[in-house]
Design a protein around this motif. Structure first.
Motif, mmCIF file in Angstrom:
data_model
loop_
_atom_site.group_PDB
_atom_site.id
_atom_site.type_symbol
_atom_site.label_atom_id
_atom_site.label_comp_id
_atom_site.label_asym_id
_atom_site.label_seq_id
_atom_site.Cartn_x
_atom_site.Cartn_y
_atom_site.Cartn_z
ATOM 1 N N ARG A 165 -26.389 -17.551 -18.076
ATOM 2 C CA ARG A 165 -26.377 -16.372 -18.273
ATOM 3 C C ARG A 165 -26.375 -16.107 -19.819
ATOM 4 O O ARG A 165 -27.134 -14.977 -20.367
ATOM 5 N N SER A 195 -29.864 -16.588 -21.167
ATOM 6 C CA SER A 195 -30.690 -15.393 -20.615
ATOM 7 C C SER A 195 -30.083 -13.921 -21.232
ATOM 8 O O SER A 195 -30.592 -13.253 -21.173
ATOM 9 N N ASP A 196 -28.891 -13.930 -22.255
ATOM 10 C CA ASP A 196 -28.476 -12.861 -22.698
ATOM 11 C C ASP A 196 -28.147 -11.688 -21.599
ATOM 12 O O ASP A 196 -28.437 -10.601 -21.811
ATOM 13 N N SER A 197 -27.565 -12.324 -20.597
ATOM 14 C CA SER A 197 -27.080 -11.302 -19.574
ATOM 15 C C SER A 197 -26.013 -10.337 -19.914
ATOM 16 O O SER A 197 -25.025 -10.705 -20.695
ATOM 17 N N GLN A 198 -26.131 -8.935 -19.643
ATOM 18 C CA GLN A 198 -25.164 -8.086 -19.840
ATOM 19 C C GLN A 198 -23.830 -8.280 -19.293
ATOM 20 O O GLN A 198 -22.831 -7.635 -19.269
ATOM 21 N N ARG A 199 -23.787 -9.101 -18.213
ATOM 22 C CA ARG A 199 -22.719 -9.562 -17.258
ATOM 23 C C ARG A 199 -21.631 -10.167 -18.040
ATOM 24 O O ARG A 199 -20.672 -10.398 -17.701
#
Length: 337
Positions: free
Chosen positions: A22, A25-29
């Motif tokens: 994550r 993928s630069d997830s905001q979570r």
């Protein structure tokens, strides 16, 4: 040295492998604190994303697809394909792009394979090696707004990005040259008629004969652009033909070499009895005896231009591609008097 994996990064950073994914993928979570920790660990361990992981972030694979509607062994038996692929590979390597080459059994498999490459996000764009009448693959690519460049041309779709040579003019000029050299009864030996390249070269032949009041137009269509098909197609013609002829214009060098062998096996001398002209000027052609007279196409340059254009399309939103027409040249060798 062992490649550092996502699992290695996760173990050292004290997080799960999914968390590392994550972060990639630069997830905001994922919190900024965790992202900072994971990225610091990746740097310390020397972790490098592979092409698939990179594509999750950039939506790009830095990969170009090249699909050929013919089995691999047949494709590389014809120097045209190896030469054009070499030109493409020179550019992709220089521009740091990967190249996926997929050979298929026929046109329908070519369509399926190309769509599969796109759906699986394995490529950013594709180079098409040939076009046919009513080419459904081009239609699908246009509808999907997926970047591509065609080597050849498509009469149904104007304004698409292409790299080509003027096949009609090249054959027309060659037939006129043969007339000037006192060849009068010229046979055209063509590959499959569904290919646009076959149609264009046939048009050039027909145009030249029509303008010089030659009503006896004879075009022999064979199954493929191969030595064996050229040989068998010429033998069949020789066995059934009762009208004289003094030259064969083959629409491919491999076809021309097959025709050369066939007329020699039939007892004719080249060029004393029959003149032969090929098309492409494949490497090694000049070393054969008799050395083949042929229309030289800048095959390697066609590959380079197609790759350059596609990469430019992929990296420049304002560039939609163009039409590049490369010159041809008749190279006179030993199969004409």
């Amino acid at each position: 040295m062992k490649n550092v994996t996502i699992k290695d990064v996760a173990r050292v950073a004290g997080v799960s492998p999914s968390t590392v994914s994550r972060v990639i993928s630069d997830s905001q979570r994922i919190s900024k604190k965790t992202k900072k920790l994971v990225r610091k660990t990746m740097k310390e361990l020397g972790y490098h994303q592979n092409a698939i992981a990179r594509s999750l972030v950039t939506k790009k694979t830095n990969t170009i697809g090249l699909v050929m509607a013919r089995p691999t062994q047949e494709a590389f038996a014809n120097p045209f394909f190896s030469e054009i692929i070499q030109g493409i590979a020179v550019v992709t390597q220089k521009k740091h792009y990967n190249l996926i080459l997929s050979s298929t059994g026929d046109y329908h498999e070519e369509q399926e394979e190309t769509i599969k490459l796109i759906r699986n996000r394995r490529v950013d764009g594709v180079i098409l090696m040939a076009s046919r009448s009513n080419d459904e693959l081009i239609n699908q690519l246009l509808e999907a707004e997926f970047p591509f460049v065609l080597i050849g041309r498509s009469p149904e779709y104007q304004g698409i990005p292409i790299v080509n040579n003027d096949n009609i003019k090249a054959v027309y000029d060659t037939v006129i040259y043969l007339f000037k050299k006192n060849y009068q009864d010229i046979i055209a030996l063509s590959g499959p008629r569904e290919y646009i390249v076959s149609q264009d070269r046939a048009l050039g032949y027909q145009k030249a004969l029509a303008e010089h009041a030659h009503k006896n137009q004879r075009i022999i269509y064979i199954d493929d652009f191969t030595y064996e098909d050229g040989y068998q197609g010429t033998l069949k013609f020789l066995e059934s033909n009762r009208e004289p002829f003094d030259a064969i214009l083959a629409f491919d060098d491999m076809i021309a070499l097959g025709a050369l062998r066939a007329v020699q096996d039939y007892g004719f001398k080249v060029p004393r009895d029959i003149g032969i002209v090929g098309f492409n000027d494949d490497p090694m052609i000049s070393y054969l005896r008799p050395a083949l007279t042929t229309v030289k196409i800048p095959i390697n340059k066609m590959g380079k231009e197609a790759a350059e254009m596609l990469i430019n399309i992929l990296n420049n939103e304002d560039y939609q591609g163009e039409e590049i027409i490369l010159p041809t040249e008749l190279v006179i060798r030993e199969t004409l008097q």
